[in-house]
Design a protein around this motif. Structure first.
Motif, PDB file in Angstrom:
ATOM      1  N   GLU A   1     115.323  57.018 177.164  1.00 52.07           N
ATOM      2  CA  GLU A   1     114.272  57.709 176.424  1.00 52.07           C
ATOM      3  C   GLU A   1     113.781  58.940 177.172  1.00 52.07           C
ATOM      4  N   ASN A   2     113.725  58.851 178.503  1.00 55.88           N
ATOM      5  CA  ASN A   2     113.298  59.984 179.331  1.00 55.88           C
ATOM      6  C   ASN A   2     114.475  60.683 180.003  1.00 55.88           C
ATOM      7  N   LYS A   3     115.655  60.567 179.378  1.00 56.02           N
ATOM      8  CA  LYS A   3     116.870  61.241 179.853  1.00 56.02           C
ATOM      9  C   LYS A   3     117.208  60.835 181.289  1.00 56.02           C
TER      10      LYS A   3
ATOM     11  N   SER B   1     116.416  66.369 185.263  1.00 58.71           N
ATOM     12  CA  SER B   1     115.621  67.581 185.059  1.00 58.71           C
ATOM     13  C   SER B   1     116.410  68.593 184.237  1.00 58.71           C
ATOM     14  N   GLN B   2     115.762  69.168 183.251  1.00 56.75           N
ATOM     15  CA  GLN B   2     116.428  70.168 182.410  1.00 56.75           C
ATOM     16  C   GLN B   2     116.806  71.401 183.216  1.00 56.75           C
ATOM     17  N   SER B   3     115.963  71.795 184.168  1.00 54.94           N
ATOM     18  CA  SER B   3     116.269  72.978 184.973  1.00 54.94           C
ATOM     19  C   SER B   3     117.531  72.773 185.822  1.00 54.94           C
ATOM     20  N   ASP B   4     117.778  71.524 186.273  1.00 60.87           N
ATOM     21  CA  ASP B   4     119.007  71.249 187.023  1.00 60.87           C
ATOM     22  C   ASP B   4     120.236  71.452 186.148  1.00 60.87           C
ATOM     23  N   PHE B   5     120.120  71.105 184.882  1.00 62.51           N
ATOM     24  CA  PHE B   5     121.257  71.285 183.973  1.00 62.51           C
ATOM     25  C   PHE B   5     121.499  72.768 183.694  1.00 62.51           C
TER      26      PHE B   5
END
Length: 431
Positions: free
Chosen positions: A349-351, A355-359
């Motif tokens: 649920e919280n991926k 972190s989106q910035s790491d992706f």
């Protein structure tokens, strides 16, 4: 001086009514103020030691080690590699931290007592001081290096050579005073001055009887050697030639005791014998060393590659891209990046805690270092909640990202199953 033991991201306050644990603790007001000042100096140099919350709480960042304040408060910060608490968790964290420091800083290991780290139930500071005095004791048994020191002075007798230029300029009333030059064979050299300064610091700080006894015995043997007046300058003059080879094992411990071994790009003014290590960099360096030990001959591992940039502007490259590790062979290139963070494979649920910035960062690496086609790996510490590699994250049909754990207990990398066949040799897969 009993240290206050906490771990990364713990919260500190001056309210003595709270229940203390590894994640929150009470410290004196003077120590609270000093940590705020120390954090401000770190922030000026681009690092973040802690965050202030509501002027009543301090939240530590991802630095681990020892902080000593002028009021005498000693704060021991351990890595947060598990959610468990209690004495068993403290000992496990200390064992992990000492192992990572030995590997990442290339600290010499004594082969005569292999179980010492596992059985030494004291703080990181005591461990460093104990290893230093043992290394110094071994050095003194082999003998200190002496050096000739040129002395120019005035005496009523002739010793060495007469300095004719100065003597001819002597006034008639001082003709009987001789200007002489001579050499003294002394132990007063940069390396010995540094060892003396580090030893005296250990004598005043250690709380362990064996370390205290040995350090004071060694202090008597170095009594005639002066303290270092300029530690940084003396370290720059530390010789590493063949005649000084037996000094090399004690140097890393001496740097730690004197606060000169602030590794892996950490900067900041500290007091006493404070030793702080950025856990993110420590984990990165540890993974690099362990992977390099098992790489086949056909592979090369490059740390902090900097050959690509995010874009160009008026013919100049802007925003340099620096992945932690770049593994290359004639057939394939793999981009690896390390992250010191606890993930949960069940928390979809919280991926998973990613972190989106790491992706975004890995996406940029993939399009510049792999031209949009290949495999990339994000490496996190292995925990009970993150035991296996996650399914691939696909940026496109040809560009994939794998999130995989590194087992710090067994020093093994969990490679994605799709990358094992035909790419990595058994020696690399083993660890």
């Amino acid at each position: 001086m009993t240290p206050i033991v906490v771990r990364e991201y713990a919260r500190l306050t001056t309210d003595d009514s709270i229940e203390t644990s590894l994640d929150r603790a009470c410290i004196p007001q003077s120590a609270f103020d000093e940590l705020c000042r120390l954090s401000a100096s770190f922030r000026t140099n681009g690092a973040s030691l802690l965050h202030l919350e509501n002027r009543q709480w301090l939240r530590l960042d991802n630095f681990v080690g020892i902080v000593e304040t002028p009021c005498g408060t000693l704060l021991e910060i351990l890595p947060k590699h598990t959610e468990a608490s209690g004495e068993a968790a403290i000992e496990a964290s200390r064992k992990l931290l000492t192992k990572m420091l030995e590997t990442a800083l290339d600290l010499p290991k004594r082969t005569s007592d292999k179980t010492d780290i596992q059985t030494f139930r004291h703080s990181l500071l005591e461990w460093v001081m104990k290893e230093f005095v043992l290394a110094l004791d071994h050095l003194l048994k082999r003998g200190l290096r002496f050096d000739y020191l040129r002395v120019e002075e005035e005496q009523r007798y002739l010793r060495g050579r007469l300095d004719m230029n100065k003597q001819l300029r002597q006034p008639p009333g001082r003709a009987h005073i001789l200007n002489i030059r001579h050499d003294l064979f002394l132990a007063d050299r940069p390396e010995n001055r540094l060892l003396k300064s580090a030893l005296m610091r250990v004598c005043g700080l250690t709380q362990q009887p064996d370390t205290w006894r040995l350090s004071h015995e060694l202090a008597g043997l170095l009594a005639e050697i002066p303290h270092s007046q300029n530690i940084a300058a003396d370290f720059r003059q530390w010789r590493s030639d063949r005649l000084m080879a037996h000094y090399q094992p004690v140097r890393p411990w001496c740097e730690l005791v004197l606060g000169q071994h602030m590794p892996l790009a950490m900067r900041g003014q500290t007091h006493g014998i404070s030793l702080l290590f950025p856990m993110e960099k420590l984990f990165e360096r540890y993974v690099e060393v362990k992977l390099r030990q098992h790489l086949p001959d056909s592979y090369t591992l490059k740390a902090q590659a900097a050959s690509q940039s995010l874009c160009t502007h008026q013919g100049k490259n802007l925003f340099q891209l620096r992945p932690d590790l770049l593994m290359q062979s004639p057939q394939k290139t793999v981009v690896l990046d390390t992250k010191w963070k606890l993930l949960s494979a069940a928390d979809t649920e919280n991926k998973y805690g990613l972190s989106q910035s790491d992706f975004y960062q890995m996406f940029a690496y993939g399009h510049n270092y792999l031209p949009g086609e290949g495999d990339m790996i994000l490496i996190y510490p292995k925990t009970e909640n993150f035991p296996e590699t996650l399914p691939a994250f696909e940026f496109s049909e040809k560009l994939r990202l794998w999130v995989t754990p590194f087992d710090l207990e067994n020093d093994q990398m969990h490679w994605p199953s799709d990358l094992k066949t035909g790419i990595f040799t058994p020696s690399l897969l083993a660890g």
